[in-house]
Design a protein around this motif. Sequence first.
Motif, mmCIF file in Angstrom:
data_model
loop_
_atom_site.group_PDB
_atom_site.id
_atom_site.type_symbol
_atom_site.label_atom_id
_atom_site.label_comp_id
_atom_site.label_asym_id
_atom_site.label_seq_id
_atom_site.Cartn_x
_atom_site.Cartn_y
_atom_site.Cartn_z
ATOM 1 N N ALA A 124 0.840 -1.191 0.000
ATOM 2 C CA ALA A 124 0.000 0.000 0.000
ATOM 3 C C ALA A 124 0.878 1.244 0.000
ATOM 4 O O ALA A 124 2.047 1.207 0.353
ATOM 5 C CB ALA A 124 -0.913 0.004 1.218
ATOM 6 N N GLY A 125 0.271 2.336 -0.374
ATOM 7 C CA GLY A 125 0.989 3.605 -0.390
ATOM 8 C C GLY A 125 0.863 4.299 -1.729
ATOM 9 O O GLY A 125 0.037 3.913 -2.562
ATOM 10 N N PRO A 126 1.671 5.330 -1.953
ATOM 11 C CA PRO A 126 2.714 5.800 -1.039
ATOM 12 C C PRO A 126 2.150 6.538 0.164
ATOM 13 O O PRO A 126 1.074 7.132 0.097
ATOM 14 C CB PRO A 126 3.542 6.745 -1.915
ATOM 15 C CG PRO A 126 2.557 7.269 -2.918
ATOM 16 C CD PRO A 126 1.628 6.125 -3.202
ATOM 17 N N ALA A 127 2.887 6.462 1.267
ATOM 18 C CA ALA A 127 2.519 7.216 2.454
ATOM 19 C C ALA A 127 2.493 8.703 2.118
ATOM 20 O O ALA A 127 3.349 9.201 1.378
ATOM 21 C CB ALA A 127 3.523 6.948 3.573
ATOM 22 N N THR A 163 4.070 11.832 14.740
ATOM 23 C CA THR A 163 4.357 11.881 13.310
ATOM 24 C C THR A 163 3.064 11.553 12.578
ATOM 25 O O THR A 163 2.397 10.564 12.910
ATOM 26 C CB THR A 163 5.457 10.877 12.935
ATOM 27 O OG1 THR A 163 6.671 11.269 13.595
ATOM 28 C CG2 THR A 163 5.685 10.856 11.432
ATOM 29 N N ALA A 164 2.703 12.400 11.623
ATOM 30 C CA ALA A 164 1.438 12.264 10.911
ATOM 31 C C ALA A 164 1.670 11.591 9.560
ATOM 32 O O ALA A 164 2.471 12.066 8.751
ATOM 33 C CB ALA A 164 0.795 13.636 10.714
ATOM 34 N N VAL A 165 0.974 10.482 9.331
ATOM 35 C CA VAL A 165 1.128 9.707 8.099
ATOM 36 C C VAL A 165 -0.247 9.258 7.627
ATOM 37 O O VAL A 165 -1.040 8.738 8.421
ATOM 38 C CB VAL A 165 1.999 8.447 8.326
ATOM 39 C CG1 VAL A 165 2.197 7.691 7.018
ATOM 40 C CG2 VAL A 165 3.339 8.799 8.942
ATOM 41 N N ALA A 166 -0.543 9.423 6.339
ATOM 42 C CA ALA A 166 -1.770 8.892 5.753
ATOM 43 C C ALA A 166 -1.439 7.670 4.917
ATOM 44 O O ALA A 166 -0.507 7.681 4.115
ATOM 45 C CB ALA A 166 -2.457 9.944 4.887
ATOM 46 N N MET A 167 -2.264 6.564 5.086
ATOM 47 C CA MET A 167 -1.969 5.306 4.404
ATOM 48 C C MET A 167 -3.162 4.662 3.671
ATOM 49 O O MET A 167 -3.237 3.431 3.664
ATOM 50 C CB MET A 167 -1.435 4.306 5.421
ATOM 51 C CG MET A 167 -0.061 4.533 5.916
ATOM 52 S SD MET A 167 1.243 4.501 4.642
ATOM 53 C CE MET A 167 1.012 2.959 3.799
ATOM 54 N N PRO A 168 -4.055 5.281 2.967
ATOM 55 C CA PRO A 168 -4.257 6.719 2.832
ATOM 56 C C PRO A 168 -5.128 7.314 3.929
ATOM 57 O O PRO A 168 -5.378 8.514 3.937
ATOM 58 C CB PRO A 168 -4.961 6.811 1.481
ATOM 59 C CG PRO A 168 -5.766 5.562 1.414
ATOM 60 C CD PRO A 168 -4.945 4.504 2.097
ATOM 61 N N ASN A 169 -5.654 6.493 4.857
ATOM 62 C CA ASN A 169 -6.400 7.063 5.968
ATOM 63 C C ASN A 169 -5.432 7.674 6.979
ATOM 64 O O ASN A 169 -4.287 7.240 7.105
ATOM 65 C CB ASN A 169 -7.316 6.016 6.613
ATOM 66 C CG ASN A 169 -6.609 4.720 6.938
ATOM 67 O OD1 ASN A 169 -5.491 4.494 6.495
ATOM 68 N ND2 ASN A 169 -7.231 3.873 7.725
ATOM 69 N N PRO A 170 -5.856 8.698 7.715
ATOM 70 C CA PRO A 170 -4.928 9.491 8.524
ATOM 71 C C PRO A 170 -4.544 8.812 9.836
ATOM 72 O O PRO A 170 -5.379 8.245 10.544
ATOM 73 C CB PRO A 170 -5.715 10.780 8.783
ATOM 74 C CG PRO A 170 -7.150 10.367 8.707
ATOM 75 C CD PRO A 170 -7.218 9.278 7.685
ATOM 76 N N HIS A 171 -3.244 8.906 10.181
ATOM 77 C CA HIS A 171 -2.720 8.309 11.408
ATOM 78 C C HIS A 171 -1.784 9.281 12.103
ATOM 79 O O HIS A 171 -0.963 9.941 11.463
ATOM 80 C CB HIS A 171 -1.940 7.031 11.103
ATOM 81 C CG HIS A 171 -2.787 5.909 10.603
ATOM 82 N ND1 HIS A 171 -3.348 4.975 11.432
ATOM 83 C CD2 HIS A 171 -3.184 5.599 9.345
ATOM 84 C CE1 HIS A 171 -4.049 4.119 10.711
ATOM 85 N NE2 HIS A 171 -3.965 4.478 9.444
ATOM 86 N N LEU A 172 -1.903 9.323 13.432
ATOM 87 C CA LEU A 172 -0.952 10.017 14.287
ATOM 88 C C LEU A 172 -0.202 8.956 15.076
ATOM 89 O O LEU A 172 -0.817 8.165 15.800
ATOM 90 C CB LEU A 172 -1.670 10.986 15.227
ATOM 91 C CG LEU A 172 -2.366 12.180 14.562
ATOM 92 C CD1 LEU A 172 -3.200 12.948 15.577
ATOM 93 C CD2 LEU A 172 -1.341 13.105 13.904
ATOM 94 N N VAL A 173 1.125 8.938 14.945
ATOM 95 C CA VAL A 173 1.947 7.882 15.526
ATOM 96 C C VAL A 173 2.923 8.501 16.526
ATOM 97 O O VAL A 173 3.628 9.466 16.201
ATOM 98 C CB VAL A 173 2.735 7.134 14.433
ATOM 99 C CG1 VAL A 173 3.598 6.036 15.057
ATOM 100 C CG2 VAL A 173 1.788 6.550 13.394
ATOM 101 N N SER A 174 2.975 7.927 17.730
ATOM 102 C CA SER A 174 3.886 8.416 18.766
ATOM 103 C C SER A 174 4.705 7.254 19.309
ATOM 104 O O SER A 174 4.175 6.170 19.566
ATOM 105 C CB SER A 174 3.101 9.064 19.906
ATOM 106 O OG SER A 174 3.976 9.515 20.924
#
Length: 326
Positions: A124-127, A163-174
């Motif tokens: 999947a992606g691209p991020a 860190t904010a990344v969409a895959m393609p749905n939005p994610h906040l990662v800590s």
Amino acid sequence: MRFDFIKCHGSGNDFPLIDARGIVLDDAIWAGVARALADRRGPVGGDGLLLLTDGDKTQAFGMRMFNSDGSEAETCLNGLRCVARAGFEALGLERAEVHLKTSVAHAELDRPLAAGVHTVRETAGPADLDVTHWPLSAPLTGLDAHEIVEQVIPMLPTARRFTAVAMPNPHLVSFDEVVDEDELVAVGTVCEAAPDWLPNRANVSFVTMRGDGIFVRTFERGVGLTDSCGSAMAASVFAACLTGRREFGVEMRVFNRGGLVLGQAESDGMVRLSGNATWEWAGSAEVDAARGIAGDLIVTRHYNDEIAAWAAVIETAAWIQAEPSA
């Protein structure tokens, strides 16, 4: 309406899966079906509803995923593996391009994670790192950037860096040394409320480093605290590499409460996950979509061998009992 379905799971993320090819229903009806079948208080239960849908000239088949609250997600990578397996078996394929809500993903059969475990590899992606696409409104958060990498978000009830990344749905990662579930729920609840600065909500993951891999705990948009979220694992793999905690191009184990997958991120933003697509049982149920209620469940088959194969994976995973938490 009566629906036939398979109850399945990917890395513990469980769903009823309907072969919806040739079935034409309004989205509002499908949302009601999702609320009915995925309701944990009902006869089936799940983290959402998966649909195997018709393909087109370039994709062999498609996937739709409705959360348990009836909202539709852009993707669900644990669910994609299950839909891909169903599509492969229906069409006699070993690989395919799968149409998702807003993107396309590649899926193919992979070597088993363990004996008897049906395994699918997905790419999947691209991020996407541009948070204005979510949208996440920088002026309202006090941030002045299109990208959020290892930054505090002032509107959240925590001093953690995300860190904010969409895959393609939005994610906040800590990333941190422990997973504080109370804090995760507090942060996830704010994002789930669709505040003005985050109108489409976001998934939130707390991640710890685990040997040569990572452990991911997620508050999933439309679901809540979940044992597993495939796109969250993909986003976490990419974020771990982006922030220098792991290396691009190197496969890692990705643990969660529901099991594990193998993950690998590339510097171009593509992420590969390889994990199980396990059938648990098959059946049918009557659904009142307007009221979001299911009943008259009939179970026609149990997949005991697959259940046992996955249980063996869980039993030998000592890292589950050793999970650090606060």
